[in-house]
Design a protein around this motif. Structure first.
Motif, PDB file in Angstrom:
ATOM      1  N   ALA A 128     -36.787  58.845 -86.388  1.00  0.00           N
ATOM      2  CA  ALA A 128     -37.309  57.343 -86.867  1.00  0.00           C
ATOM      3  C   ALA A 128     -37.648  56.731 -85.719  1.00  0.00           C
ATOM      4  O   ALA A 128     -38.605  55.710 -85.716  1.00  0.00           O
ATOM      5  N   TRP A 129     -37.117  57.019 -84.350  1.00  0.00           N
ATOM      6  CA  TRP A 129     -37.382  56.065 -83.131  1.00  0.00           C
ATOM      7  C   TRP A 129     -38.800  56.744 -82.434  1.00  0.00           C
ATOM      8  O   TRP A 129     -39.294  56.142 -81.533  1.00  0.00           O
ATOM      9  N   LEU A 137     -38.347  44.231 -74.173  1.00  0.00           N
ATOM     10  CA  LEU A 137     -39.339  43.106 -75.211  1.00  0.00           C
ATOM     11  C   LEU A 137     -40.570  42.735 -74.538  1.00  0.00           C
ATOM     12  O   LEU A 137     -40.820  42.676 -73.505  1.00  0.00           O
ATOM     13  N   GLY A 138     -41.249  42.595 -75.385  1.00  0.00           N
ATOM     14  CA  GLY A 138     -42.441  42.004 -75.216  1.00  0.00           C
ATOM     15  C   GLY A 138     -42.426  40.401 -75.010  1.00  0.00           C
ATOM     16  O   GLY A 138     -41.474  39.743 -74.877  1.00  0.00           O
ATOM     17  N   GLU A 139     -43.324  39.633 -75.878  1.00  0.00           N
ATOM     18  CA  GLU A 139     -43.132  38.169 -75.626  1.00  0.00           C
ATOM     19  C   GLU A 139     -42.330  37.476 -76.842  1.00  0.00           C
ATOM     20  O   GLU A 139     -42.150  36.326 -76.900  1.00  0.00           O
ATOM     21  N   SER A 140     -41.982  38.252 -77.933  1.00  0.00           N
ATOM     22  CA  SER A 140     -41.171  37.740 -78.901  1.00  0.00           C
ATOM     23  C   SER A 140     -39.757  37.569 -78.674  1.00  0.00           C
ATOM     24  O   SER A 140     -39.191  37.978 -77.688  1.00  0.00           O
ATOM     25  N   TRP A 193     -31.297  44.229 -80.331  1.00  0.00           N
ATOM     26  CA  TRP A 193     -31.569  44.429 -78.994  1.00  0.00           C
ATOM     27  C   TRP A 193     -30.502  43.463 -78.190  1.00  0.00           C
ATOM     28  O   TRP A 193     -30.146  42.363 -78.634  1.00  0.00           O
ATOM     29  N   HIS A 194     -29.819  44.022 -77.122  1.00  0.00           N
ATOM     30  CA  HIS A 194     -28.696  43.282 -76.330  1.00  0.00           C
ATOM     31  C   HIS A 194     -29.188  43.251 -74.888  1.00  0.00           C
ATOM     32  O   HIS A 194     -29.544  44.241 -74.256  1.00  0.00           O
ATOM     33  N   ILE A 248     -36.800  46.240 -85.158  1.00  0.00           N
ATOM     34  CA  ILE A 248     -36.763  46.139 -83.996  1.00  0.00           C
ATOM     35  C   ILE A 248     -38.290  46.572 -83.135  1.00  0.00           C
ATOM     36  O   ILE A 248     -38.413  46.000 -82.127  1.00  0.00           O
ATOM     37  N   GLY A 249     -38.389  47.517 -83.683  1.00  0.00           N
ATOM     38  CA  GLY A 249     -39.801  48.632 -82.968  1.00  0.00           C
ATOM     39  C   GLY A 249     -40.725  47.761 -82.427  1.00  0.00           C
ATOM     40  O   GLY A 249     -41.251  47.902 -81.373  1.00  0.00           O
ATOM     41  N   ASP A 250     -41.294  46.767 -83.526  1.00  0.00           N
ATOM     42  CA  ASP A 250     -42.678  46.065 -82.979  1.00  0.00           C
ATOM     43  C   ASP A 250     -42.482  44.951 -81.864  1.00  0.00           C
ATOM     44  O   ASP A 250     -43.090  44.409 -81.262  1.00  0.00           O
TER      45      ASP A 250
END
Length: 194
Positions: free
Chosen positions: A57-58, A85-88, A94-95, A121-123
């Motif tokens: 799945a990952w 992380l990106g900009e989001s 996510w920790h 979380i992936g996107d």
């Protein structure tokens, strides 16, 4: 040691470190506590096992090379993941790493709860790396090893954690430091062949 925490730094094995678990290893420190010890993952040991074979799945989110990494000799049957992380905003699962006051270069890197559905979380992730196992030191153990000359401590950058050429990372990190450490980067893998 002057730094209050090694979290977000790299431990680069010196040529004197002959332990096969850590020979020429580059360890990214995930957590460093004066009372609980230190936890990190070896970021330059890709395996031949793809993420798809272990955590299908990952697999669509895994950064190149999309393989499992041997994170260290402890808990090698368990998976641990790091994501950038990106900009989001930080998504569920996510920790952030604790104690990053010393190194903001890796502030966007955190641990991933692999039980979180990847579609949640992936996107939000720019990069993802999955490790089998980790490296751990009890309270005071790592500091003693550093003082004995087993490790160089240097700042990390995100490209270290998610390197496209992990097999070359040991020399690249040392070369980037300049001075004596750049010279150490040329140390032959087998000094008896000199």
């Amino acid at each position: 040691m002057e730094q209050s925490s090694l979290t977000g730094h790299l431990l680069v094995a010196t040529p004197l470190l002959e332990d096969p678990n850590f020979r020429r290893a580059v360890v990214f420190v995930i957590d460093d506590s004066p009372t609980e010890g230190t936890l990190g993952v070896i970021v330059n040991r890709p395996s031949e096992l793809s993420v798809a074979e272990v955590l299908e799945a990952w697999s669509d989110y895994a950064s190149d090379p999309p393989v499992m990494f041997a994170g260290g000799p402890v808990g090698s049957g368990a998976g641990l993941a790091l994501g950038m992380l990106g900009e989001s905003a930080a998504p569920l699962g996510w920790h952030p790493l604790e104690s990053l006051q010393v190194n903001s270069e890796v502030a966007s890197v955190g641990t991933i709860d692999l039980d979180t559905p990847p579609e949640i979380i992936g996107d939000a992730l720019q990069r993802l790396r999955v490790f089998a196992g980790y490296a751990g030191w009890s309270e005071g153990q790592l500091l003693a090893e550093i003082e004995e000359g087993a490790w160089y401590v240097v700042p990390a950058v995100t490209d270290d954690v998610f390197s496209l050429a992990p097999d070359e990372l040991w020399a690249q990190v040392l070369r980037r430091q300049g001075g004596d450490l750049a010279l150490v980067s040329t140390f032959p893998d087998d000094p008896t062949l000199n």
